[in-house]
Design a protein around this motif. Structure first.
Motif, PDB file in Angstrom:
ATOM      1  N   UNK A 105     -12.887 -23.289 -41.013  1.00 41.14           N
ATOM      2  CA  UNK A 105     -12.242 -24.610 -41.077  1.00 41.14           C
ATOM      3  C   UNK A 105     -12.096 -25.132 -42.501  1.00 41.14           C
ATOM      4  N   UNK A 106     -12.403 -24.302 -43.498  1.00 39.74           N
ATOM      5  CA  UNK A 106     -12.117 -24.670 -44.888  1.00 39.74           C
ATOM      6  C   UNK A 106     -10.672 -24.258 -45.169  1.00 39.74           C
ATOM      7  N   UNK A 107      -9.748 -25.027 -44.603  1.00 39.16           N
ATOM      8  CA  UNK A 107      -8.337 -24.668 -44.624  1.00 39.16           C
ATOM      9  C   UNK A 107      -7.552 -25.766 -45.324  1.00 39.16           C
ATOM     10  N   UNK A 108      -6.711 -25.407 -46.263  1.00 37.74           N
ATOM     11  CA  UNK A 108      -6.003 -26.436 -47.038  1.00 37.74           C
ATOM     12  C   UNK A 108      -4.923 -27.181 -46.261  1.00 37.74           C
TER      13      UNK A 108
ATOM     14  N   UNK B 126      -1.870 -26.104 -45.834  1.00 41.62           N
ATOM     15  CA  UNK B 126      -0.552 -25.736 -46.357  1.00 41.62           C
ATOM     16  C   UNK B 126      -0.275 -24.283 -45.969  1.00 41.62           C
ATOM     17  N   UNK B 127       0.900 -23.799 -46.354  1.00 46.54           N
ATOM     18  CA  UNK B 127       1.218 -22.394 -46.124  1.00 46.54           C
ATOM     19  C   UNK B 127       0.128 -21.521 -46.720  1.00 46.54           C
ATOM     20  N   UNK B 128      -0.410 -20.581 -45.928  1.00 48.45           N
ATOM     21  CA  UNK B 128      -1.600 -19.847 -46.348  1.00 48.45           C
ATOM     22  C   UNK B 128      -1.328 -18.950 -47.557  1.00 48.45           C
ATOM     23  N   UNK B 129      -0.131 -18.369 -47.622  1.00 51.08           N
ATOM     24  CA  UNK B 129       0.205 -17.528 -48.772  1.00 51.08           C
ATOM     25  C   UNK B 129       0.274 -18.377 -50.035  1.00 51.08           C
ATOM     26  N   UNK B 130       0.894 -19.544 -49.914  1.00 52.41           N
ATOM     27  CA  UNK B 130       0.971 -20.479 -51.033  1.00 52.41           C
ATOM     28  C   UNK B 130      -0.432 -20.896 -51.474  1.00 52.41           C
ATOM     29  N   UNK B 131      -1.288 -21.229 -50.510  1.00 54.17           N
ATOM     30  CA  UNK B 131      -2.647 -21.681 -50.816  1.00 54.17           C
ATOM     31  C   UNK B 131      -3.461 -20.591 -51.508  1.00 54.17           C
ATOM     32  N   UNK B 132      -3.402 -19.377 -50.987  1.00 57.77           N
ATOM     33  CA  UNK B 132      -4.158 -18.275 -51.582  1.00 57.77           C
ATOM     34  C   UNK B 132      -3.658 -17.951 -52.981  1.00 57.77           C
TER      35      UNK B 132
ATOM     36  N   UNK C 242     -14.438 -36.495 -56.121  1.00 61.09           N
ATOM     37  CA  UNK C 242     -13.807 -37.723 -56.610  1.00 61.09           C
ATOM     38  C   UNK C 242     -12.290 -37.684 -56.448  1.00 61.09           C
ATOM     39  N   UNK C 243     -11.634 -36.721 -57.086  1.00 61.31           N
ATOM     40  CA  UNK C 243     -10.171 -36.699 -57.082  1.00 61.31           C
ATOM     41  C   UNK C 243      -9.593 -36.447 -55.691  1.00 61.31           C
ATOM     42  N   UNK C 244     -10.140 -35.467 -54.970  1.00 59.86           N
ATOM     43  CA  UNK C 244      -9.609 -35.188 -53.628  1.00 59.86           C
ATOM     44  C   UNK C 244      -9.796 -36.366 -52.665  1.00 59.86           C
ATOM     45  N   UNK C 245     -10.973 -37.003 -52.604  1.00 62.95           N
ATOM     46  CA  UNK C 245     -11.124 -38.160 -51.710  1.00 62.95           C
ATOM     47  C   UNK C 245     -10.240 -39.341 -52.095  1.00 62.95           C
ATOM     48  N   UNK C 246      -9.830 -39.408 -53.349  1.00 62.80           N
ATOM     49  CA  UNK C 246      -8.933 -40.481 -53.778  1.00 62.80           C
ATOM     50  C   UNK C 246      -7.478 -40.207 -53.420  1.00 62.80           C
ATOM     51  N   UNK C 247      -7.212 -39.029 -52.896  1.00 63.85           N
ATOM     52  CA  UNK C 247      -5.833 -38.614 -52.655  1.00 63.85           C
ATOM     53  C   UNK C 247      -5.582 -38.380 -51.167  1.00 63.85           C
ATOM     54  N   UNK C 248      -4.566 -39.048 -50.629  1.00 74.28           N
ATOM     55  CA  UNK C 248      -4.178 -38.851 -49.226  1.00 74.28           C
ATOM     56  C   UNK C 248      -3.184 -37.695 -49.137  1.00 74.28           C
ATOM     57  N   UNK C 249      -3.303 -36.858 -48.109  1.00 69.81           N
ATOM     58  CA  UNK C 249      -2.398 -35.699 -47.967  1.00 69.81           C
ATOM     59  C   UNK C 249      -1.042 -36.089 -47.401  1.00 69.81           C
TER      60      UNK C 249
ATOM     61  N   UNK D  16       0.434 -30.121 -51.632  1.00 71.36           N
ATOM     62  CA  UNK D  16       0.951 -28.919 -52.284  1.00 71.36           C
ATOM     63  C   UNK D  16       0.786 -28.988 -53.810  1.00 71.36           C
ATOM     64  N   UNK D  17       0.385 -30.139 -54.300  1.00 67.59           N
ATOM     65  CA  UNK D  17       0.201 -30.322 -55.741  1.00 67.59           C
ATOM     66  C   UNK D  17      -1.281 -30.391 -56.095  1.00 67.59           C
ATOM     67  N   UNK D  18      -2.036 -31.156 -55.308  1.00 65.44           N
ATOM     68  CA  UNK D  18      -3.448 -31.388 -55.608  1.00 65.44           C
ATOM     69  C   UNK D  18      -4.346 -30.425 -54.834  1.00 65.44           C
ATOM     70  N   UNK D  19      -5.631 -30.641 -54.944  1.00 63.52           N
ATOM     71  CA  UNK D  19      -6.701 -29.806 -54.380  1.00 63.52           C
ATOM     72  C   UNK D  19      -6.714 -28.442 -55.061  1.00 63.52           C
ATOM     73  N   UNK D  20      -7.694 -27.644 -54.737  1.00 65.78           N
ATOM     74  CA  UNK D  20      -7.824 -26.300 -55.315  1.00 65.78           C
ATOM     75  C   UNK D  20      -6.790 -25.336 -54.755  1.00 65.78           C
ATOM     76  N   UNK D  21      -5.995 -25.794 -53.793  1.00 60.07           N
ATOM     77  CA  UNK D  21      -4.983 -24.944 -53.191  1.00 60.07           C
ATOM     78  C   UNK D  21      -3.573 -25.402 -53.538  1.00 60.07           C
TER      79      UNK D  21
END
Length: 295
Positions: A191-194, A196-202, A243-250, A256-261
């Motif tokens: 369940x650690x899934x971004x 988004x498109x999985x190929x894009x995320x990877x 900090x940054x991720x919780x401040x950002x709504x998907x 597709x811009x933020x998070x580690x993916x």
């Protein structure tokens, strides 16, 4: 024949490390994939699998554990490591918040931050005066305990071993790809899934970790120490994920811009790595690879 045996001997530490890494990680990931859930207990064990692999390799080959980079570095390397995630992540998130309407979620962030301290009635004061100072100090220290497990394997053992054979760029690239590949099972099958498109995320995730490996490799070589890498790993996880991720709504294209993916963080880290390496090339020094010489 003798040349072939010498080649095998030189590869032995790397092959044994990878064997132990697959052994420890495989058992743990099997449980994660079976449940499709990353439990807190398994996460705490997973992040130490590279460290356990490095320690087991050292014990098996009688390599002194002291060769893994325990010396304390100059303060400037620790300072750079601490603030580096703010340097490469802040512009990405700020630009996202400005461009994508509704992506900045300050109120929900404040509510989540102050709730553990019972300060819901003073969200701003509780966030700025209590929660964030604890995040920047205590949370970073706590995260460093788990980052040490990974960095002991990646930059304590793997990077120096590869650097001795492939040089700086080869070691950064290969160790970064191994680091990224090591995360793939939990991205693909838990369940650690971004979202988004999985190929894009990877792809974004892999580019980000390879770029981060260059920064880590620079710190490891210039400081001669494992600790700046541990601190950078800890502050990256704390600041980006806490900090940054919780401040950002998907919303919209934000995820597709933020998070580690996302593409934003990947591009920003490539730029940061390029600037650091081009303006301060790692000095040529004696081998950092763990050695079996007795001490």
């Amino acid at each position: 024949m003798r040349r072939a045996l010498t080649r095998v001997s030189k590869q032995q530490p790397l092959l044994i490390f990878l064997f132990f890494l697959c052994l420890f990680s495989g058992f743990t990931y099997a449980l994660d994939v079976h449940t499709h859930h990353l439990s807190e207990e398994l996460i705490q064990f997973i992040v130490w699998c590279p460290g356990f692999a490095a320690l087991c390799t050292c014990l098996l080959l009688r390599i002194p554990v002291g060769t893994l980079g325990w010396s304390w570095p100059e303060r400037r390397f620790l300072t750079l490591a601490y603030f580096m995630p703010l340097i490469y992540a802040a512009p990405v998130y700020l630009l996202t918040w400005l461009i994508i309407r509704g992506s900045f979620t300050l109120h929900s962030f404040e509510a989540a931050m102050v709730k553990p301290y019972g300060l819901e009635g003073w969200p701003i004061l509780g966030t700025v005066g209590v929660a964030l100072p604890l995040v920047f100090t205590v949370s970073v220290i706590g995260e460093a305990v788990f980052s040490l497990g990974e960095e002991l394997g990646w930059r304590g053992f793997l990077f120096p071993t590869l650097h001795d054979r492939l040089g700086f760029h080869g070691a950064c690239l290969i160790s970064g790809l191994i680091w990224a590949l090591w995360h793939f099972p939990e991205i693909l099958w838990t369940d650690w899934n971004p979202g988004t498109n999985i190929v894009f995320a990877l792809t974004c995730f892999s580019v980000m970790l390879v770029a981060l490996s260059y920064i880590m490799g620079y710190l490891r070589l210039r400081s001669g120490s494992l600790w700046p890498c541990v601190l950078l790993h800890a502050t990256h996880n704390t600041f980006v994920q806490g900090i940054f991720d919780p401040l950002t709504a998907p919303v919209g294209w934000a995820k597709y811009i933020t998070t580690e993916f996302g593409a934003g963080l990947a591009v920003a880290m490539v730029v940061a790595a390029t600037v650091i390496i081009s303006n301060g090339r790692p000095r040529k020094s004696s081998s950092l690879a763990p050695t079996d010489e007795r001490r």
